[in-house]
Motif scaffolding. Sequence first.
Motif, PDB file in Angstrom:
ATOM      1  N   ALA A  96       0.832  -1.206   0.000  1.00  0.00           N
ATOM      2  CA  ALA A  96       0.000   0.000   0.000  1.00  0.00           C
ATOM      3  C   ALA A  96       0.866   1.256   0.000  1.00  0.00           C
ATOM      4  CB  ALA A  96      -0.941  -0.006   1.213  1.00  0.00           C
TER       5      ALA A  96
ATOM      6  N   ILE B 151      -4.216  -5.271  -2.238  1.00  0.00           N
ATOM      7  CA  ILE B 151      -5.638  -5.519  -1.947  1.00  0.00           C
ATOM      8  C   ILE B 151      -5.866  -6.801  -1.142  1.00  0.00           C
ATOM      9  CG2 ILE B 151      -6.384  -4.257  -3.983  1.00  0.00           C
ATOM     10  CD1 ILE B 151      -6.908  -6.972  -5.337  1.00  0.00           C
ATOM     11  N   TRP B 152      -4.803  -7.443  -0.695  1.00  0.00           N
ATOM     12  CA  TRP B 152      -4.962  -8.668   0.095  1.00  0.00           C
ATOM     13  C   TRP B 152      -5.399  -8.326   1.497  1.00  0.00           C
ATOM     14  CZ3 TRP B 152       0.157 -11.644  -1.468  1.00  0.00           C
ATOM     15  CH2 TRP B 152       0.086 -11.923  -2.843  1.00  0.00           C
TER      16      TRP B 152
ATOM     17  N   ASN C 197      -1.400  -8.613  -6.869  1.00  0.00           N
ATOM     18  CA  ASN C 197      -1.668  -7.261  -6.387  1.00  0.00           C
ATOM     19  C   ASN C 197      -1.806  -7.291  -4.863  1.00  0.00           C
ATOM     20  OD1 ASN C 197      -2.341  -4.579  -6.144  1.00  0.00           O
ATOM     21  ND2 ASN C 197      -4.375  -4.768  -7.043  1.00  0.00           N
TER      22      ASN C 197
END
Length: 272
Positions: free
Chosen positions: A248, A271-272, A268
């Motif tokens: 992030a 977004i986990w 990605n």
Amino acid sequence: MNPIIIIILVAAGLIGWIFIKPKLKELRRDKIRSQPFPKIWREILRQNVPYFYSMPSDLQLQLKQHILVFLSEKAFFGFEGVKINDEVRVTIAAQACLLLLNRKTDYYPKLKSIYVYPAAFITKHQSADSAGVLQNHHRVLSGESWDLGKVVLSWKDTHQGGLVFNDGHNVVIHEFAHQLDQETGAANGAPFVSYKKQKSWSQVLSKEFELLQKQAAKGEETLLDHYGATNPAEFFAVASEVFFERPAAMLRQHQALYRQLQSFYQVNPAIW
């Protein structure tokens, strides 16, 4: 039998083997991937790599399958009292295989052996000075990647890297990013990317590398460790650590770099 016919038959056999061998290897790997993931290994992931349980379920399944193959193909050796057991092997494999998700992989084809030391270790290197005299240099390292089939790791740093997965530092990710880089030759910060992506990859990573060099020279606090300013190979490895551990923050501060690594790794993590 006519010698020419023998030569033709041998050549045909070799050509056939060249085409068949990869298929046989993939069939063997498919069989391994279909095996149940041992219950004790799941507990090791829970204890040593809790990050695993924040991942999407499809990636968890992929990672477990990769771990099975990885551990069937790589040899582990312990030094200075380190005993190689399931905890050591699974903890290392889980972090190394993060770099293989969602894309075609040959499981670090050059890598044969993983050497594990209890903590940081000392390496010796020689270099010649301006007069041609050889000088001995000693460095204390937590990890090292060789292009001749070997990765060396500190178990203390490996274990800590699995437990603390949000500080931007992970020795396993770092050294296995070097292994990806070394698949195309000597580590130079240019792992294999498709032809159409090479230009943007080179432009973005070169720009970001130069920025980090300037920031490091000024002593500025940066998201990426200043060690990444050493050379392009170390920049790629350091950036890979941050991509997985502080996604992030990288997306906010270095969006273009994040997008290049997202395209390369095909995941990605922001977004986990």
